[in-house]
Scaffold this motif. Structure first.
Motif, PDB file in Angstrom:
ATOM      1  N   LEU A   1      -6.120 -17.166 -13.940  1.00  0.00           N
ATOM      2  CA  LEU A   1      -5.653 -16.796 -15.272  1.00  0.00           C
ATOM      3  C   LEU A   1      -6.417 -15.590 -15.808  1.00  0.00           C
ATOM      4  CD1 LEU A   1      -5.286 -20.393 -16.761  1.00  0.00           C
ATOM      5  CD2 LEU A   1      -3.665 -19.062 -15.389  1.00  0.00           C
ATOM      6  N   LEU A   2      -7.190 -14.969 -14.926  1.00  0.00           N
ATOM      7  CA  LEU A   2      -7.986 -13.798 -15.286  1.00  0.00           C
ATOM      8  C   LEU A   2      -7.267 -12.504 -14.934  1.00  0.00           C
ATOM      9  CD1 LEU A   2     -11.520 -14.789 -13.907  1.00  0.00           C
ATOM     10  CD2 LEU A   2     -10.541 -15.295 -16.153  1.00  0.00           C
ATOM     11  N   LYS A   3      -7.637 -11.443 -15.639  1.00  0.00           N
ATOM     12  CA  LYS A   3      -7.244 -10.093 -15.241  1.00  0.00           C
ATOM     13  C   LYS A   3      -8.174  -9.625 -14.115  1.00  0.00           C
ATOM     14  CE  LYS A   3      -7.941  -8.044 -19.159  1.00  0.00           C
ATOM     15  NZ  LYS A   3      -7.954  -6.930 -20.138  1.00  0.00           N
ATOM     16  N   LEU A   4      -7.852  -8.491 -13.536  1.00  0.00           N
ATOM     17  CA  LEU A   4      -8.714  -7.917 -12.506  1.00  0.00           C
ATOM     18  C   LEU A   4     -10.128  -7.677 -13.024  1.00  0.00           C
ATOM     19  CD1 LEU A   4      -6.285  -5.336 -10.870  1.00  0.00           C
ATOM     20  CD2 LEU A   4      -7.343  -7.283  -9.708  1.00  0.00           C
ATOM     21  N   SER A   5     -10.243  -7.394 -14.318  1.00  0.00           N
ATOM     22  CA  SER A   5     -11.542  -7.118 -14.926  1.00  0.00           C
ATOM     23  C   SER A   5     -12.390  -8.369 -15.103  1.00  0.00           C
ATOM     24  CB  SER A   5     -11.344  -6.441 -16.284  1.00  0.00           C
ATOM     25  OG  SER A   5     -10.615  -7.293 -17.155  1.00  0.00           O
ATOM     26  N   GLY A   6     -11.792  -9.551 -14.881  1.00  0.00           N
ATOM     27  CA  GLY A   6     -12.538 -10.797 -15.010  1.00  0.00           C
ATOM     28  C   GLY A   6     -12.403 -11.477 -16.353  1.00  0.00           C
ATOM     29  N   GLU A   7     -11.602 -10.910 -17.245  1.00  0.00           N
ATOM     30  CA  GLU A   7     -11.371 -11.513 -18.556  1.00  0.00           C
ATOM     31  C   GLU A   7     -10.080 -12.322 -18.529  1.00  0.00           C
ATOM     32  OE1 GLU A   7     -11.029  -7.831 -20.494  1.00  0.00           O
ATOM     33  OE2 GLU A   7     -13.158  -7.634 -20.966  1.00  0.00           O
ATOM     34  N   ILE A   8     -10.023 -13.352 -19.373  1.00  0.00           N
ATOM     35  CA  ILE A   8      -8.789 -14.131 -19.496  1.00  0.00           C
ATOM     36  C   ILE A   8      -7.651 -13.209 -19.917  1.00  0.00           C
ATOM     37  CG2 ILE A   8      -7.610 -15.877 -20.897  1.00  0.00           C
ATOM     38  CD1 ILE A   8      -9.267 -17.210 -18.906  1.00  0.00           C
ATOM     39  N   SER A   9      -6.509 -13.352 -19.267  1.00  0.00           N
ATOM     40  CA  SER A   9      -5.369 -12.500 -19.590  1.00  0.00           C
ATOM     41  C   SER A   9      -4.931 -12.700 -21.038  1.00  0.00           C
ATOM     42  CB  SER A   9      -4.193 -12.818 -18.660  1.00  0.00           C
ATOM     43  OG  SER A   9      -3.013 -12.183 -19.125  1.00  0.00           O
ATOM     44  N   PRO A  10      -4.725 -11.616 -21.771  1.00  0.00           N
ATOM     45  CA  PRO A  10      -4.236 -11.745 -23.152  1.00  0.00           C
ATOM     46  C   PRO A  10      -2.794 -12.248 -23.206  1.00  0.00           C
ATOM     47  CG  PRO A  10      -4.250  -9.444 -22.479  1.00  0.00           C
ATOM     48  CD  PRO A  10      -4.933 -10.210 -21.385  1.00  0.00           C
ATOM     49  N   LEU A  11      -2.129 -12.275 -22.058  1.00  0.00           N
ATOM     50  CA  LEU A  11      -0.746 -12.758 -22.017  1.00  0.00           C
ATOM     51  C   LEU A  11      -0.672 -14.281 -21.938  1.00  0.00           C
ATOM     52  CD1 LEU A  11       0.816 -10.227 -19.467  1.00  0.00           C
ATOM     53  CD2 LEU A  11       0.673 -10.046 -21.954  1.00  0.00           C
TER      54      LEU A  11
ATOM     55  N   GLN B   1      -9.439 -21.730 -13.137  1.00  0.00           N
ATOM     56  CA  GLN B   1      -8.387 -22.433 -13.865  1.00  0.00           C
ATOM     57  C   GLN B   1      -7.018 -21.977 -13.380  1.00  0.00           C
ATOM     58  OE1 GLN B   1      -9.520 -21.241 -17.887  1.00  0.00           O
ATOM     59  NE2 GLN B   1     -10.139 -23.347 -18.332  1.00  0.00           N
ATOM     60  N   MET B   2      -6.076 -22.908 -13.391  1.00  0.00           N
ATOM     61  CA  MET B   2      -4.685 -22.568 -13.100  1.00  0.00           C
ATOM     62  C   MET B   2      -3.814 -22.985 -14.278  1.00  0.00           C
ATOM     63  SD  MET B   2      -3.218 -25.467 -10.485  1.00  0.00           S
ATOM     64  CE  MET B   2      -3.317 -27.233 -10.874  1.00  0.00           C
ATOM     65  N   LEU B   3      -2.641 -22.384 -14.352  1.00  0.00           N
ATOM     66  CA  LEU B   3      -1.633 -22.801 -15.318  1.00  0.00           C
ATOM     67  C   LEU B   3      -0.647 -23.699 -14.591  1.00  0.00           C
ATOM     68  CD1 LEU B   3      -0.429 -22.602 -18.167  1.00  0.00           C
ATOM     69  CD2 LEU B   3       0.912 -20.640 -17.367  1.00  0.00           C
ATOM     70  N   GLN B   4      -0.453 -24.891 -15.119  1.00  0.00           N
ATOM     71  CA  GLN B   4       0.444 -25.878 -14.524  1.00  0.00           C
ATOM     72  C   GLN B   4       1.605 -26.101 -15.487  1.00  0.00           C
ATOM     73  OE1 GLN B   4      -1.604 -29.527 -13.627  1.00  0.00           O
ATOM     74  NE2 GLN B   4      -0.112 -30.145 -12.091  1.00  0.00           N
ATOM     75  N   ILE B   5       2.821 -25.903 -14.993  1.00  0.00           N
ATOM     76  CA  ILE B   5       4.008 -25.988 -15.843  1.00  0.00           C
ATOM     77  C   ILE B   5       4.939 -27.055 -15.288  1.00  0.00           C
ATOM     78  CG2 ILE B   5       5.944 -24.724 -16.850  1.00  0.00           C
ATOM     79  CD1 ILE B   5       4.235 -22.148 -15.978  1.00  0.00           C
TER      80      ILE B   5
END
Length: 226
Positions: free
Chosen positions: A180-190, A220-224
């Protein structure tokens, strides 16, 4: 979208990594699984060898094994050089070093390359890409997507993310996305707005911690649930 070989940076993971990042249980391995944006991962080969059912899709599969191999050879050392330059942003407990990481990745991709010609003929590898998939509704029990959505938040729009996730929800009963991270290592704002939109549409979306962590904080993963 027309994909060009010189734009591809192939990088494949093995079955153990995929099981950890998606928190797959022994029972879940028995499900009908779709691996989206799968790249040159050995997951399909190793799951098939164990007599499980996996279909992998990626636009890279329009190229043959030799072409993919040449691209791996052209890009792999540059990836390792970038990782060395950002050494402290990764967790080395399991992979130990950039040199060992390269060995692990190359071993996985070599298995893929050996399997790809037969797997393509058997339609285990399909040339397809998000956000449009060539499958009937609910064809799969579980759709997986690693190191694509959210990771490239600065390159792929929010609309692309939502369309892609909804498409995976169309073809599978459950969807899992990692990391759930961006390449920069931060949580994606999306991430938060995507979860809100999925909830509005009636899906149950949860963030779940997993045992896999290579990017620091990338556990972490997103589970839908459809």
């Amino acid at each position: 979208m027309t994909i060009k070989l010189e734009k591809i940076v192939p990088w494949g993971r093995n079955i153990d990594e995929c099981i950890s990042m998606f928190d797959l249980t022994p029972e879940e391995k028995k499900l009908k699984i779709l691996d989206c944006a799968a790249g040159p991962s050995s997951f399909n080969y190793e799951m098939t060898f164990q007599r499980y059912n996996v279909i992998s899709c990626d636009p890279i599969y329009k190229f043959n094994a030799d072409e993919i191999y040449q691209r791996i050879q052209a890009t792999s050392q540059n990836i390792i050089d970038q990782i060395k330059a950002n050494y402290d942003t990764f967790v080395w407990q399991n992979l130990q070093s950039p040199e060992n990481l390269l060995k692990v990745r190359m071993a996985a991709m070599e298995k893929f390359l050996l399997d790809f010609p037969n797997g393509f003929e058997q339609k285990r590898y399909l040339t397809a890409e998000l956000p449009k998939l060539p499958f009937d509704n609910h064809r799969f029990d579980l759709a997986l997507c690693s190191h694509f959505l959210f990771l490239y938040s600065e390159h792929l729009s929010a609309e692309f993310h939502l369309e892609s996730i909804l498409e995976m929800c169309r073809v599978a009963k459950q969807v899992r996305i990692f990391p759930l991270l961006k390449l920069s290592g931060e949580i994606s704002p999306l991430l938060t707005p995507i979860i809100e939109k999925l909830t509005t549409k009636g899906y149950k979306a949860e963030i779940k911690q997993v045992t896999y962590e290579f990017q620091k904080g990338g556990n972490q993963m997103l589970q839908i649930f459809v």
